[in-house]
Each structure stands twice: as C-alpha cells, then as structure tokens.
Design a protein around this motif. Structure first.
Motif, PDB file in Angstrom:
ATOM      1  N   LEU A 114       0.836  -1.209   0.000  1.00  0.00           N
ATOM      2  CA  LEU A 114       0.000   0.000   0.000  1.00  0.00           C
ATOM      3  C   LEU A 114       0.866   1.252   0.000  1.00  0.00           C
ATOM      4  CD1 LEU A 114      -2.779   1.368   0.179  1.00  0.00           C
ATOM      5  CD2 LEU A 114      -2.579   1.202   2.681  1.00  0.00           C
ATOM      6  N   ARG A 115       1.862   1.292   0.869  1.00  0.00           N
ATOM      7  CA  ARG A 115       2.739   2.477   0.930  1.00  0.00           C
ATOM      8  C   ARG A 115       3.489   2.676  -0.391  1.00  0.00           C
ATOM      9  NH1 ARG A 115       3.034   0.707   6.260  1.00  0.00           N
ATOM     10  NH2 ARG A 115       4.907  -0.551   5.971  1.00  0.00           N
ATOM     11  N   ALA A 116       3.945   1.597  -0.993  1.00  0.00           N
ATOM     12  CA  ALA A 116       4.685   1.695  -2.256  1.00  0.00           C
ATOM     13  C   ALA A 116       3.787   2.215  -3.379  1.00  0.00           C
ATOM     14  CB  ALA A 116       5.280   0.344  -2.640  1.00  0.00           C
ATOM     15  N   THR A 117       2.564   1.697  -3.471  1.00  0.00           N
ATOM     16  CA  THR A 117       1.672   2.144  -4.546  1.00  0.00           C
ATOM     17  C   THR A 117       1.232   3.592  -4.327  1.00  0.00           C
ATOM     18  OG1 THR A 117      -0.266   1.144  -3.466  1.00  0.00           O
ATOM     19  CG2 THR A 117       0.866  -0.170  -5.144  1.00  0.00           C
ATOM     20  N   GLN A 118       1.013   3.984  -3.093  1.00  0.00           N
ATOM     21  CA  GLN A 118       0.652   5.386  -2.827  1.00  0.00           C
ATOM     22  C   GLN A 118       1.802   6.327  -3.154  1.00  0.00           C
ATOM     23  OE1 GLN A 118      -0.775   5.178   1.239  1.00  0.00           O
ATOM     24  NE2 GLN A 118      -2.877   4.873   0.557  1.00  0.00           N
ATOM     25  N   GLN A 119       3.031   5.907  -2.913  1.00  0.00           N
ATOM     26  CA  GLN A 119       4.197   6.724  -3.259  1.00  0.00           C
ATOM     27  C   GLN A 119       4.294   6.882  -4.781  1.00  0.00           C
ATOM     28  OE1 GLN A 119       6.219   8.549  -1.381  1.00  0.00           O
ATOM     29  NE2 GLN A 119       7.330   9.240  -3.183  1.00  0.00           N
ATOM     30  N   ILE A 120       4.060   5.812  -5.505  1.00  0.00           N
ATOM     31  CA  ILE A 120       4.074   5.876  -6.968  1.00  0.00           C
ATOM     32  C   ILE A 120       2.991   6.847  -7.459  1.00  0.00           C
ATOM     33  CG2 ILE A 120       3.633   4.560  -9.090  1.00  0.00           C
ATOM     34  CD1 ILE A 120       4.959   2.133  -7.587  1.00  0.00           C
ATOM     35  N   GLU A 121       1.800   6.763  -6.870  1.00  0.00           N
ATOM     36  CA  GLU A 121       0.723   7.689  -7.244  1.00  0.00           C
ATOM     37  C   GLU A 121       1.155   9.141  -7.036  1.00  0.00           C
ATOM     38  OE1 GLU A 121      -3.372   5.220  -6.298  1.00  0.00           O
ATOM     39  OE2 GLU A 121      -2.435   6.337  -4.661  1.00  0.00           O
ATOM     40  N   ARG A 122       1.756   9.428  -5.897  1.00  0.00           N
ATOM     41  CA  ARG A 122       2.202  10.803  -5.619  1.00  0.00           C
ATOM     42  C   ARG A 122       3.252  11.252  -6.630  1.00  0.00           C
ATOM     43  NH1 ARG A 122       1.482   8.875  -0.400  1.00  0.00           N
ATOM     44  NH2 ARG A 122       3.665   8.336  -0.153  1.00  0.00           N
ATOM     45  N   GLU A 181      -8.206  -3.787   7.518  1.00  0.00           N
ATOM     46  CA  GLU A 181      -7.660  -2.682   8.301  1.00  0.00           C
ATOM     47  C   GLU A 181      -8.369  -1.399   7.872  1.00  0.00           C
ATOM     48  OE1 GLU A 181      -5.458  -2.931  10.726  1.00  0.00           O
ATOM     49  OE2 GLU A 181      -5.199  -5.084  10.429  1.00  0.00           O
ATOM     50  N   PRO A 182      -8.393  -0.366   8.719  1.00  0.00           N
ATOM     51  CA  PRO A 182      -9.079   0.868   8.323  1.00  0.00           C
ATOM     52  C   PRO A 182      -8.585   1.443   6.992  1.00  0.00           C
ATOM     53  CG  PRO A 182      -8.505   0.932  10.650  1.00  0.00           C
ATOM     54  CD  PRO A 182      -7.869  -0.307  10.083  1.00  0.00           C
ATOM     55  N   GLU A 183      -7.270   1.351   6.741  1.00  0.00           N
ATOM     56  CA  GLU A 183      -6.720   1.953   5.526  1.00  0.00           C
ATOM     57  C   GLU A 183      -6.548   0.959   4.378  1.00  0.00           C
ATOM     58  OE1 GLU A 183      -3.246   0.886   8.210  1.00  0.00           O
ATOM     59  OE2 GLU A 183      -5.242   1.698   8.466  1.00  0.00           O
ATOM     60  N   LEU A 184      -6.842  -0.320   4.610  1.00  0.00           N
ATOM     61  CA  LEU A 184      -6.635  -1.326   3.568  1.00  0.00           C
ATOM     62  C   LEU A 184      -7.596  -2.496   3.731  1.00  0.00           C
ATOM     63  CD1 LEU A 184      -4.963  -2.344   1.155  1.00  0.00           C
ATOM     64  CD2 LEU A 184      -3.375  -3.370   2.800  1.00  0.00           C
ATOM     65  N   LYS A 185      -8.346  -2.754   2.668  1.00  0.00           N
ATOM     66  CA  LYS A 185      -9.268  -3.894   2.629  1.00  0.00           C
ATOM     67  C   LYS A 185      -8.886  -4.756   1.426  1.00  0.00           C
ATOM     68  CE  LYS A 185     -12.161  -1.810   5.607  1.00  0.00           C
ATOM     69  NZ  LYS A 185     -11.754  -1.891   6.960  1.00  0.00           N
ATOM     70  N   ILE A 186      -8.595  -6.024   1.691  1.00  0.00           N
ATOM     71  CA  ILE A 186      -8.294  -6.981   0.637  1.00  0.00           C
ATOM     72  C   ILE A 186      -9.123  -8.236   0.917  1.00  0.00           C
ATOM     73  CG2 ILE A 186      -6.525  -8.383  -0.461  1.00  0.00           C
ATOM     74  CD1 ILE A 186      -4.425  -6.361   0.460  1.00  0.00           C
ATOM     75  N   PRO A 187      -9.855  -8.746  -0.081  1.00  0.00           N
ATOM     76  CA  PRO A 187     -10.023  -8.237  -1.427  1.00  0.00           C
ATOM     77  C   PRO A 187     -10.653  -6.838  -1.418  1.00  0.00           C
ATOM     78  CG  PRO A 187     -11.052 -10.427  -1.190  1.00  0.00           C
ATOM     79  CD  PRO A 187     -10.622  -9.966   0.159  1.00  0.00           C
ATOM     80  N   HIS A 188     -10.398  -6.090  -2.506  1.00  0.00           N
ATOM     81  CA  HIS A 188     -10.950  -4.739  -2.622  1.00  0.00           C
ATOM     82  C   HIS A 188     -12.469  -4.848  -2.539  1.00  0.00           C
ATOM     83  CE1 HIS A 188     -12.051  -0.859  -4.223  1.00  0.00           C
ATOM     84  NE2 HIS A 188     -10.783  -0.488  -4.142  1.00  0.00           N
ATOM     85  N   PRO A 189     -13.104  -4.108  -1.611  1.00  0.00           N
ATOM     86  CA  PRO A 189     -14.534  -4.308  -1.355  1.00  0.00           C
ATOM     87  C   PRO A 189     -15.468  -3.933  -2.508  1.00  0.00           C
ATOM     88  CG  PRO A 189     -13.684  -2.457  -0.093  1.00  0.00           C
ATOM     89  CD  PRO A 189     -12.500  -3.121  -0.723  1.00  0.00           C
ATOM     90  N   LEU A 190     -15.037  -3.095  -3.426  1.00  0.00           N
ATOM     91  CA  LEU A 190     -15.930  -2.677  -4.513  1.00  0.00           C
ATOM     92  C   LEU A 190     -15.558  -3.265  -5.869  1.00  0.00           C
ATOM     93  CD1 LEU A 190     -16.327   1.099  -3.558  1.00  0.00           C
ATOM     94  CD2 LEU A 190     -17.916  -0.771  -3.119  1.00  0.00           C
TER      95      LEU A 190
END
Length: 152
Positions: free
Chosen positions: A70-78, A127-136
């Motif tokens: 999650l942290r790695a993908t968010q960094q790439i997004e930024r 977790e509050p910041e991460l749900k797997i599988p993606h809920p939607l």
C-alpha cells in the motif's frame, strides 16, 4: 513471494503514458510484473467528469507485505502527480434499499493515476486503511474485465 493483482486507472494527462509509467515503477519497487491486461477506455465511476479513464490490471510477484505494498503504490501515485486519494468523510454513509449499510460514501476526483490493490494471494486484510479483497471490485466492470483477462 505473493501474487498480487492491482488495478490501474488514469483520466488526466497522457493517460496511456501514466499507466505505462506506473507499471514501470511497480516493476522497479514492488516486484516482477508477470501479467498485464489490455488497456480499456471507460466512463468515470462514482463521480461526474468529462474525462474518460484508461484502465488496466497487472499481476505482480512481490515480497512486500500488504501494508508495504500500500505504501509503495501510494508513493508511486504521488510521484506521478496524484494530489489526494479519494476519501469518505465519516459523516456520510451509503444507503442501500433505504437502510444505511455503514459503508462510507467515497468522494472521487479526476486523477493522473490510481492504483488499487485488488487481491493479495488468498489473504483477507481488514484494516481501516486497507481492505483486501478490494470491497468494490466486483461492482466495477472497469476492474473486473481487465482482471479476468490476466487471472490464473
């Protein structure tokens, strides 16, 4: 090594190049990209915009934990210009059949890149910041069509 499926979307700038750069960075920082779907052009989902999306999915083999991923993908997004992540205010809730389901209603925005973690092997993360599988993910054709293309 974990097999991870990610969804990518872009509706600002050079959308195809944004997806290409995101996949390149995923390969450098997350792990080996072993499968990549075709690119799909889709309408925005969950908000109104004049900008259509380009969507894709990738399978990556990684040694990162779900939270590290999650942290790695968010960094790439930024790095690719994402200013803010879609969020849901705590006071809004989605209505289903007249009853509150307790699911926060996200507020979506145009974005140069969006990377969502769909699946992480057969793990369930709540977790509050991460749900797997993606809920939607099952409600979104722009996720499921590219995902089905590359699933084992």
């Amino acid at each position: 090594m974990a097999g991870v499926y990610l969804s990518l979307g872009s509706n600002l700038g050079d959308r195809q190049e944004n997806i290409r750069l995101a996949i390149e960075k995923i390969g450098e920082r997350v792990g080996e990209v072993v499968r990549q779907s075709s690119l799909y052009e889709t309408e925005p989902w969950g908000f109104e915009s004049e900008n259509r999306f380009v969507n894709a999915a990738v399978k990556v083999m990684t040694t990162l934990s779900p939270m590290e991923l999650l942290r790695a993908t968010q960094q790439i997004e930024r790095e690719l210009g994402r200013k803010k992540k879609s969020q849901a205010p705590n006071t809004q809730q989605r209505q289903r059949g007249g009853a509150t389901a307790g699911i926060p209603t996200p507020i979506y925005h145009d974005r140069p890149i969006d990377i969502d973690i769909l699946l992480y092997d057969d793990w369930i993360v709540d977790e509050p910041e991460l749900k797997i599988p993606h809920p939607l993910m099952y409600k979104r054709d722009f996720v499921m069509i590219p995902l089905r293309e590359i699933m084992d």
